[in-house]
Write an enzyme that holds these catalytic residues in place. Sequence first.
Site, PDB file in Angstrom:
ATOM      1  N   ARG A 295      21.136  19.791  84.315  1.00  0.00           N
ATOM      2  CA  ARG A 295      20.762  21.153  83.912  1.00  0.00           C
ATOM      3  C   ARG A 295      19.254  21.383  83.987  1.00  0.00           C
ATOM      4  O   ARG A 295      18.818  22.541  84.004  1.00  0.00           O
ATOM      5  CB  ARG A 295      21.268  21.437  82.490  1.00  0.00           C
ATOM      6  CG  ARG A 295      22.778  21.672  82.422  1.00  0.00           C
ATOM      7  CD  ARG A 295      23.201  22.100  81.018  1.00  0.00           C
ATOM      8  NE  ARG A 295      24.599  22.489  80.990  1.00  0.00           N
ATOM      9  CZ  ARG A 295      25.618  21.660  80.810  1.00  0.00           C
ATOM     10  NH1 ARG A 295      25.364  20.365  80.629  1.00  0.00           N
ATOM     11  NH2 ARG A 295      26.864  22.086  80.793  1.00  0.00           N
TER      12      ARG A 295
ATOM     13  N   LEU B 238      22.420  14.977  91.145  1.00  0.00           N
ATOM     14  CA  LEU B 238      22.013  13.645  90.718  1.00  0.00           C
ATOM     15  C   LEU B 238      20.501  13.539  90.499  1.00  0.00           C
ATOM     16  O   LEU B 238      19.708  14.185  91.188  1.00  0.00           O
ATOM     17  CB  LEU B 238      22.450  12.610  91.754  1.00  0.00           C
ATOM     18  CG  LEU B 238      23.951  12.563  92.087  1.00  0.00           C
ATOM     19  CD1 LEU B 238      24.237  11.436  93.059  1.00  0.00           C
ATOM     20  CD2 LEU B 238      24.801  12.409  90.830  1.00  0.00           C
TER      21      LEU B 238
ATOM     22  N   HIS C 162      21.163   8.925  87.037  1.00  0.00           N
ATOM     23  CA  HIS C 162      22.396   8.605  87.764  1.00  0.00           C
ATOM     24  C   HIS C 162      22.183   7.427  88.723  1.00  0.00           C
ATOM     25  O   HIS C 162      23.025   6.527  88.825  1.00  0.00           O
ATOM     26  CB  HIS C 162      22.863   9.808  88.603  1.00  0.00           C
ATOM     27  CG  HIS C 162      23.306  10.992  87.798  1.00  0.00           C
ATOM     28  ND1 HIS C 162      22.671  12.205  87.873  1.00  0.00           N
ATOM     29  CD2 HIS C 162      24.331  11.150  86.918  1.00  0.00           C
ATOM     30  CE1 HIS C 162      23.288  13.061  87.076  1.00  0.00           C
ATOM     31  NE2 HIS C 162      24.293  12.450  86.486  1.00  0.00           N
TER      32      HIS C 162
ATOM     33  N   GLY D  18      25.776   7.168  80.970  1.00  0.00           N
ATOM     34  CA  GLY D  18      24.452   7.240  80.359  1.00  0.00           C
ATOM     35  C   GLY D  18      24.535   7.535  78.872  1.00  0.00           C
ATOM     36  O   GLY D  18      25.427   8.259  78.410  1.00  0.00           O
ATOM     37  N   GLU D  19      23.586   7.004  78.108  1.00  0.00           N
ATOM     38  CA  GLU D  19      23.582   7.177  76.662  1.00  0.00           C
ATOM     39  C   GLU D  19      23.055   8.541  76.216  1.00  0.00           C
ATOM     40  O   GLU D  19      23.137   8.873  75.029  1.00  0.00           O
ATOM     41  CB  GLU D  19      22.778   6.063  75.996  1.00  0.00           C
ATOM     42  CG  GLU D  19      23.480   4.722  76.033  1.00  0.00           C
ATOM     43  CD  GLU D  19      22.752   3.639  75.252  1.00  0.00           C
ATOM     44  OE1 GLU D  19      21.583   3.882  74.865  1.00  0.00           O
ATOM     45  OE2 GLU D  19      23.343   2.572  75.042  1.00  0.00           O
ATOM     46  N   LYS D  20      22.536   9.352  77.150  1.00  0.00           N
ATOM     47  CA  LYS D  20      22.130  10.706  76.750  1.00  0.00           C
ATOM     48  C   LYS D  20      23.321  11.442  76.145  1.00  0.00           C
ATOM     49  O   LYS D  20      23.194  12.152  75.147  1.00  0.00           O
ATOM     50  CB  LYS D  20      21.570  11.499  77.936  1.00  0.00           C
ATOM     51  CG  LYS D  20      21.150  12.924  77.547  1.00  0.00           C
ATOM     52  CD  LYS D  20      20.594  13.681  78.736  1.00  0.00           C
ATOM     53  CE  LYS D  20      21.674  14.086  79.708  1.00  0.00           C
ATOM     54  NZ  LYS D  20      22.547  15.174  79.175  1.00  0.00           N
ATOM     55  N   ASP D  21      24.480  11.275  76.761  1.00  0.00           N
ATOM     56  CA  ASP D  21      25.725  11.842  76.232  1.00  0.00           C
ATOM     57  C   ASP D  21      26.403  10.781  75.364  1.00  0.00           C
ATOM     58  O   ASP D  21      27.500  10.315  75.669  1.00  0.00           O
ATOM     59  CB  ASP D  21      26.629  12.268  77.386  1.00  0.00           C
ATOM     60  CG  ASP D  21      25.975  13.325  78.270  1.00  0.00           C
ATOM     61  OD1 ASP D  21      25.891  14.473  77.834  1.00  0.00           O
ATOM     62  OD2 ASP D  21      25.526  12.984  79.383  1.00  0.00           O
TER      63      ASP D  21
ATOM     64  N   GLY E  56      27.530  15.582  89.663  1.00  0.00           N
ATOM     65  CA  GLY E  56      26.594  15.883  90.732  1.00  0.00           C
ATOM     66  C   GLY E  56      25.229  16.305  90.224  1.00  0.00           C
ATOM     67  O   GLY E  56      24.865  16.056  89.078  1.00  0.00           O
TER      68      GLY E  56
END
Length: 281
Positions: free
Chosen positions: A189, A33, A37, A149-152, A31
């Site tokens: 965040r 978003l 996202h 997503g590629e951030k993670d 969530g």
Amino acid sequence: MNVFNNKVDLNHFINTNSSLNSTIGFVPTMGALHAGHLSLLKKSTENNSLTVISIFVNPTQFNNQEDLAKYPRTLDNDVEKIKSVSNKIIVYAPTVDDIYEGNTKSNHYDFDGLEHQMEGKFRPGHFDGVGTVVKRLFEIVNPTNAYFGEKDFQQLQIVKKLVEKEHLPVNIIGCSIFREPNGLAMSSRNERLTSDEKEKASIIFKTISEAKKLFGTKSAKEVSEFVSKTFKNNQTFELEYFEIADEATLLPCVRKSKDKKYRGFIAVFVNNIRLIDTISF
């Protein structure tokens, strides 16, 4: 907009509205978003007959209970954002009991060592929680394609390994990082940051971008020392880690090899808010 809080109703709707040749796209989220996202949702709606998004703040992947308590929960606002992509997207916003059925515990997974690097070092049990909830969500939704997503990036590699080891019939698709105008990687965040903190957080992407340039002529150790020094001299942000790692194994780069693809990973704190980012080297 169809919003379901339990898997029985969700499954009934999917079964009723899908055919033999239907493909189901799935975007699992916690969530709060943002545009990143929504880009995953757009990709899914373009390539699948049905798209499901889950909104679930998973308790088993938090080793910090304060972080869990403060994690943004904005379901009504999230639904409005989802409608801006398509009002045909199916929302699954389950309770903890609907996912865990009264036993809110993680299974233990062996991800061939991927789980012991970076995030795994600083967040004990985190990837067991990720593996547990992703596997349960895949079993509930039965997606054809799932978008992350590629951030993670470490999580993305973990999920791919989960699918491989558990023989799950789903195709995992990694999608590009979305960034704020100042370069800050979009994250749920970020909502906890003040406008001043968000502006100053541009240092994260600037630093790893400079590290990428330096990696062309410097050793991994020298690049890491540059990043450490940059944050040591900064009074707003505290560096938790910076690592240059092999994209496939996530093992730290000791000596550069032309046969490997490397990536920089970083985690920093500002006022107890933890921000991560990554960039391909």
